[in-house]
Write a protein that holds these residues in place. Structure first.
Motif, PDB file in Angstrom:
ATOM      1  N   PHE A 200      35.153 -12.214  33.467  1.00 27.99           N
ATOM      2  CA  PHE A 200      34.011 -12.502  32.789  1.00 27.99           C
ATOM      3  C   PHE A 200      32.770 -11.313  33.087  1.00 27.99           C
ATOM      4  O   PHE A 200      32.186 -10.921  32.216  1.00 27.99           O
ATOM      5  N   THR A 201      32.638 -11.144  34.275  1.00 29.75           N
ATOM      6  CA  THR A 201      31.703 -10.410  34.822  1.00 29.75           C
ATOM      7  C   THR A 201      31.792  -8.988  34.293  1.00 29.75           C
ATOM      8  O   THR A 201      30.919  -8.152  33.908  1.00 29.75           O
ATOM      9  N   SER A 224      38.529 -15.477  29.148  1.00 30.42           N
ATOM     10  CA  SER A 224      37.998 -15.864  30.584  1.00 30.42           C
ATOM     11  C   SER A 224      37.064 -17.036  30.670  1.00 30.42           C
ATOM     12  O   SER A 224      37.039 -17.932  31.579  1.00 30.42           O
ATOM     13  N   SER A 225      36.235 -17.065  29.558  1.00 29.37           N
ATOM     14  CA  SER A 225      35.138 -18.495  29.508  1.00 29.37           C
ATOM     15  C   SER A 225      35.971 -19.580  29.352  1.00 29.37           C
ATOM     16  O   SER A 225      35.914 -20.680  29.738  1.00 29.37           O
ATOM     17  N   PHE A 226      36.882 -19.605  28.525  1.00 32.30           N
ATOM     18  CA  PHE A 226      37.894 -20.495  27.997  1.00 32.30           C
ATOM     19  C   PHE A 226      38.665 -21.045  29.102  1.00 32.30           C
ATOM     20  O   PHE A 226      38.551 -22.386  29.500  1.00 32.30           O
ATOM     21  N   ILE A 227      39.084 -20.322  30.187  1.00 34.81           N
ATOM     22  CA  ILE A 227      39.956 -20.727  31.276  1.00 34.81           C
ATOM     23  C   ILE A 227      38.776 -21.334  32.315  1.00 34.81           C
ATOM     24  O   ILE A 227      39.148 -22.439  32.729  1.00 34.81           O
ATOM     25  N   ILE A 228      37.760 -20.698  32.511  1.00 33.85           N
ATOM     26  CA  ILE A 228      36.859 -21.294  33.386  1.00 33.85           C
ATOM     27  C   ILE A 228      36.458 -22.760  32.970  1.00 33.85           C
ATOM     28  O   ILE A 228      36.351 -23.563  33.697  1.00 33.85           O
ATOM     29  N   TYR A 234      31.657 -26.269  35.725  1.00 30.61           N
ATOM     30  CA  TYR A 234      30.240 -25.972  36.310  1.00 30.61           C
ATOM     31  C   TYR A 234      30.380 -24.588  36.954  1.00 30.61           C
ATOM     32  O   TYR A 234      29.150 -24.140  36.930  1.00 30.61           O
ATOM     33  N   ILE A 235      31.337 -24.070  36.882  1.00 29.89           N
ATOM     34  CA  ILE A 235      31.091 -22.481  36.902  1.00 29.89           C
ATOM     35  C   ILE A 235      30.530 -21.618  36.032  1.00 29.89           C
ATOM     36  O   ILE A 235      29.570 -20.917  36.389  1.00 29.89           O
ATOM     37  N   LEU A 236      30.967 -21.933  34.929  1.00 28.87           N
ATOM     38  CA  LEU A 236      30.275 -21.188  33.686  1.00 28.87           C
ATOM     39  C   LEU A 236      28.859 -21.811  33.652  1.00 28.87           C
ATOM     40  O   LEU A 236      27.915 -20.659  33.422  1.00 28.87           O
ATOM     41  N   PRO A 241      22.723 -19.030  34.004  1.00 29.76           N
ATOM     42  CA  PRO A 241      21.166 -18.788  34.487  1.00 29.76           C
ATOM     43  C   PRO A 241      21.299 -17.000  34.887  1.00 29.76           C
ATOM     44  O   PRO A 241      20.334 -16.213  34.367  1.00 29.76           O
ATOM     45  N   GLY A 242      22.000 -16.684  35.675  1.00 40.52           N
ATOM     46  CA  GLY A 242      22.145 -15.231  36.166  1.00 40.52           C
ATOM     47  C   GLY A 242      22.491 -14.308  34.891  1.00 40.52           C
ATOM     48  O   GLY A 242      21.856 -13.399  34.790  1.00 40.52           O
ATOM     49  N   VAL A 243      23.292 -14.893  34.058  1.00 37.91           N
ATOM     50  CA  VAL A 243      24.030 -14.003  32.851  1.00 37.91           C
ATOM     51  C   VAL A 243      22.669 -13.819  32.200  1.00 37.91           C
ATOM     52  O   VAL A 243      22.107 -12.541  31.399  1.00 37.91           O
ATOM     53  N   PHE A 244      21.776 -14.917  31.720  1.00 36.42           N
ATOM     54  CA  PHE A 244      20.654 -14.725  30.802  1.00 36.42           C
ATOM     55  C   PHE A 244      19.537 -13.813  31.704  1.00 36.42           C
ATOM     56  O   PHE A 244      18.900 -13.126  30.864  1.00 36.42           O
ATOM     57  N   ILE A 245      19.341 -13.989  32.952  1.00 37.60           N
ATOM     58  CA  ILE A 245      18.364 -13.188  33.449  1.00 37.60           C
ATOM     59  C   ILE A 245      18.670 -11.679  33.369  1.00 37.60           C
ATOM     60  O   ILE A 245      17.968 -10.920  33.462  1.00 37.60           O
TER      61      ILE A 245
END
Length: 461
Positions: A200-201, A224-228, A234-236, A241-245
């Motif tokens: 994902f990252t 990867s988002s689907f698996i998470i 809750y991991i997604l 927040p970190g992704v948006f920032i």
């Protein structure tokens, strides 16, 4: 129940040798142009050691456990493939419901996690690995570690792309933290989710920062988002927040001129918050208990449940709170402290907790060292000066808060916090590097000024 068999004795060394031969060939081919591949075999070895150690714990020290149950479920699913291919295809492609119990019989065996959609998704993923494990639970864990290492390697490449000068430290943060390679290498939820976080990252970084192979990385990001979401939603939520920032930070620094940045910042923040809200509302069907309307109540219920007597004294208490944001924020310092640094040594009551507490002590001392060297405010100045560092730190703190506020059992805490540790340790290493680099530059500048001063003095004389 007999967990280990003759198949483990026969096929474990064979499969282990094959993994290393393939990995060595790949490493030798890539290292010519990519020197960071010197960490490929050591990193893979740590994952394999973790997978092997995990199954030894769950078969010899603590018989049973999640990884054994996932293996048993996977065996039952694979038997269903040969017993009734039509039902197998339906099981693997349709949304989960409790009627899956009736797909199985005494010939196939009955899965343990058929009631839990998140756990059963891990069983289904594990079934693909177990299918090629030669009836060996050790081989299944080794293959799980080897396959999941690909995602972990991707995460390492992201950090290395931004900070190539500290490759050794970043390799330590991503590959060699004991709790991470131990609990994140076998047939467990954490193995699949942590690897997916790496993908994902990396994909997000390649799409929005590097802008390379965008179509392919969009596919990887979705998968990867689907698996998470399917395993630990809750991991997604913790990543968002970190992704948006990260996005805002990158866009702001692309704008030239402080006035333009100041004008655009509120707009970007507002648009991002609105998008994030509607994204979570759109995903409510997949998030279940972690949907916006349920997540606060879920945290309170989970935290209270994990303090029950049947957890045999492995519980801790950060205090009671209500299902509202204000009440939870009051507990933020205690929750973050618990997730990052507990259990403390005096709280350990078994071998596993003792080892975890020693690791936590090292992390705590490292944190104090870096804060002292950066004089605290310098720490945050450095963190928010780089888009990747900002993302890693925001994710670390937000996720640590999420885990600490919803967990009251050390046994669960040790595993739940795995995703945060590599990001947090990487942050500490990067800040330390920046502080040391700044000191070296100041020394160099002072030396040059002194030399120039001496030269002027000599000429004047």
């Amino acid at each position: 129940m007999q967990f280990l068999s003759i198949y483990d004795l026969i096929f474990t060394p064979v499969v282990l040798l094959m993994i290393f031969i393939v990995a060595r060939i790949y490493r030798n081919r890539m290292i010519i142009n990519h020197p960071e591949y010197k960490y490929y075999l050591p990193g893979l070895s740590a994952k394999l050691f973790g997978g092997f150690g995990l199954i030894m714990v769950y078969t010899l020290y603590y018989p049973g456990g999640d990884t054994v149950q996932y293996y048993s479920d996977a065996v039952a699913i694979n038997k269903l493939l040969f017993y009734n291919p039509e039902l197998y295809l339906k099981l693997m492609t349709n949304p989960h419901d409790t009627s899956v119990f009736y797909y199985f019989n005494t010939d196939t065996g009955f899965p343990c996690y058929w009631r839990d959609s998140h756990a059963f998704f891990v069983s289904k993923l594990s079934s693909f690995i177990v299918l090629f494990s030669f009836k060996s639970i050790i081989v299944a864990n080794l293959l799980s570690g080897a396959i999941s290492f690909v995602g972990v390697w991707k995460l390492f490449k992201v950090f290395l792309s931004e900070f190539p000068s500290i490759d050794k430290q970043l390799a330590t943060a991503v590959f060699f933290i004991p709790s991470v390679f131990f609990w994140g290498s076998g047939l467990l939820k954490d193995t699949f989710t942590f690897s997916s976080m790496g993908f994902f990252t990396y994909s997000f970084y390649m799409i929005f920062i590097k802008r390379r192979k965008v179509p392919w990385n969009v596919v990887v990001l979705i998968v990867s988002s689907f698996i998470i979401i399917s395993i630990k939603p809750y991991i997604l939520i913790g990543l968002l927040p970190g992704v948006f920032i990260w996005i805002i930070h990158n866009l702001i620094f692309r704008i030239k001129g402080s006035i333009a940045r100041t004008a655009v910042l509120p707009i970007l923040v507002s648009v991002t918050l609105v998008f994030g809200y509607f994204f979570l509302k759109m995903m409510e069907g997949s998030l279940d208990d972690y949907a916006l309307d349920n997540i606060l109540t879920k945290a309170v219920v989970t935290q209270q449940d994990l303090k029950r007597d049947y957890y045999q004294g492995n519980s801790f208490d950060i205090g009671d709170f209500d299902a509202n944001i204000g009440s939870m924020l009051m507990k933020a310092p205690a929750a973050i402290n618990a997730a990052l640094f507990r259990p403390f040594i005096l709280e350990a009551n078994n071998l596993v907790m003792l080892l975890s507490s020693l690791e936590n002590l090292v992390i705590l001392l490292f944190t104090i060292k870096v804060l002292f060297k950066s004089r605290v405010f310098g720490f945050f100045k450095i963190v928010f000066a780089n888009h990747l560092l900002t993302f890693a730190f925001i994710f670390s703190i937000f996720f640590a808060f999420s885990v600490g506020i919803s967990t009251s059992n050390f046994g669960s805490l040790v595993r739940y916090k795995i995703p945060v540790i590599p990001f947090y340790i990487a942050c500490l290493y990067i800040v330390q590097y920046k502080v040391d680099l700044g000191r070296e530059e100041r020394k160099k500048l002072k030396f040059e000024v002194n030399e120039q001063t001496k030269g002027i003095t000599l000429i004047s004389a």
